[in-house]
Write a protein that holds these residues in place. Structure first.
Motif, short mmCIF file in Angstrom:
data_model
loop_
_atom_site.label_atom_id
_atom_site.label_comp_id
_atom_site.label_asym_id
_atom_site.label_seq_id
_atom_site.Cartn_x
_atom_site.Cartn_y
_atom_site.Cartn_z
N TYR A 68 0.88 -1.17 0.00
CA TYR A 68 0.00 0.00 0.00
C TYR A 68 0.91 1.22 0.00
CZ TYR A 68 -4.06 2.82 1.44
OH TYR A 68 -5.09 3.74 1.49
N TRP A 137 12.21 1.05 10.15
CA TRP A 137 13.19 1.47 9.15
C TRP A 137 14.60 1.06 9.56
CZ3 TRP A 137 10.82 3.27 4.99
CH2 TRP A 137 9.64 3.99 5.11
N SER A 162 14.19 12.98 -6.49
CA SER A 162 14.08 11.54 -6.71
C SER A 162 14.44 11.19 -8.14
CB SER A 162 12.64 11.08 -6.45
OG SER A 162 12.28 11.28 -5.10
N TYR A 181 10.40 14.20 -8.91
CA TYR A 181 9.75 14.47 -7.62
C TYR A 181 10.72 15.26 -6.75
CZ TYR A 181 6.92 13.28 -3.48
OH TYR A 181 6.13 13.32 -2.37
N ASN A 210 9.25 1.00 -1.79
CA ASN A 210 9.39 1.92 -0.67
C ASN A 210 10.52 2.93 -0.87
OD1 ASN A 210 8.27 -0.82 0.65
ND2 ASN A 210 7.43 0.95 1.70
N ARG A 215 16.04 6.59 0.74
CA ARG A 215 14.95 7.56 0.76
C ARG A 215 14.97 8.31 2.08
NH1 ARG A 215 9.73 5.01 2.20
NH2 ARG A 215 8.80 7.05 2.07
N GLY A 223 4.01 11.87 5.14
CA GLY A 223 4.82 11.00 4.30
C GLY A 223 5.33 11.66 3.04
N LYS A 228 11.55 9.43 -2.19
CA LYS A 228 12.08 8.08 -2.41
C LYS A 228 13.16 8.07 -3.48
CE LYS A 228 7.81 5.71 -1.18
NZ LYS A 228 6.77 4.79 -1.65
#
Ligand code: MTE
Length: 309
Positions: A68, A137, A162, A181, A210, A215, A223, A228
């Motif tokens: 997700y 993490w 990114s 990004y 992820n 990241r 978030g 990332k």
């Protein structure tokens, strides 16, 4: 340090064994090499010391954490990253560090992180859409890297970029956003010990969906601050423009602190849905700064956080 985030528990103490097993199966499946990868993954566990900054909340399962996701380079749907990120080439990998630093350059990932101790940090991770997870993490303080490259006195912000590789990223190819990004932090936010560069989770190298191989994680922010698959870190004297500001400046500001008192224009920020509890899971109250206020509230002393959202 003793606080409510630190119970001395290791994540493996609170993670049912079945999740471990699923994790192995998932990683093996992702590698596409069956039993061999399974053995390899077991050997490749990353040695990292537990961090006193960890929360004592039980981590989400690896299935939730890797199934997700928001990673628009691979599509808009939460299941797109898991479906499309498998082919991303992550080695070799280098990160350009430039701007107001003493030692700018293109750093191979291994050189950049050599000798920096890895920590296992269980952080509450909250998304702007008001869902949250708890993620174990593996990473190290961003400050350790910035100290290594030498931040010059005029540097006031850190800008992050990114990877944008159309051949391997269908969302980039389709032009879903203005790539690459981009994210940014103020220098004191970047140097705060809670801010980490993560290279793995659940004791393994970072899954591609992820943000492999490296990241950002800023646990008191939404978030979307957590850019990332980083390829560039720039020290600047002016506030960098983030991808989200570019898209919706009235909805997304530069700071993006989790603030239950200030609603997002389209939804309340007062509560969040913890992923994994099923569709009818009870919402939990959102805590200001995602509960990390004791470490970070002082960064914003004198600022009006309703204005600086
Ligand atoms: N980084 C890149 N490069 N692209 C993205 O689309 N999405 C952000 C953030 N970092 C995003 C990104 C958003 S909105 C969230 S909520 C988190 O990644 C999701 O991280 P996760 O999928 O590891 O939970």
């Amino acid at each position: 340090m003793s606080n409510r985030w630190n119970t001395g528990l290791n994540w493996s103490d609170v993670t049912p064994e079945r999740h471990w097993l699923n994790r192995r199966a998932l990683l093996a499946g992702a590698a596409g090499a069956g039993a061999l990868a399974l053995a390899g993954a077991a050997e490749a566990r990353i040695a990292a010391k537990p961090s006193p900054y960890s929360t004592d909340a039980a981590p989400n399962t690896l299935e939730d954490i890797t199934g997700y996701n928001n990673f628009y380079e691979f599509g808009y749907d939460k299941s797109d990253p898991a479906r499309h990120a498998g082919g991303l080439t992550i080695a070799p990998w280098s990160v350009k560090i430039d701007g107001l630093v003493d030692k700018p350059g293109d750093y191979a990932l291994d050189d950049l992180t050599k000798g920096i101790a890895l920590e296992e940090r269980i952080y509450r991770f909250r998304c702007v859409e008001a869902w949250s997870m708890v993620i174990p993490w593996i990473g190290f303080p961003l400050a350790a890297l910035l100290d290594r490259v030498g931040v010059q006195p005029g540097a006031k912000y850190v800008a992050f970029e990114s990877l944008a590789r159309p051949d391997e990223m269908p969302g980039v190819k389709a032009g879903l956003l203005d790539w690459p990004y981009r994210e940014g932090l103020r220098i004191d936010e970047a140097m705060n010990p809670l801010t980490i560069l993560a290279t793995g989770l659940y004791g393994e190298a970072m899954p591609r969906q992820n943000g492999a191989p490296i990241r950002l994680v800023v646990p008191w922010k939404y978030g979307f601050k957590s850019a990332k698959s980083l390829v560039r870190i720039s020290l600047t004297d002016t506030q960098p423009r983030t991808t989200w500001q570019g898209l919706q400046p009235r909805e997304y500001g530069f700071y993006a602190n989790v603030n239950p008192e200030v609603d997002h224009p389209r939804w309340s920020q007062a509560s969040e849905r913890r992923i994994g509890g099923g569709l009818f899971a009870k919402r939990v109250d959102t805590i200001k700064f995602n509960g990390y206020g004791e470490y970070v509230a002082s960064l914003y002393a004198g600022q009006d956080l309703a204005k600086d959202y």
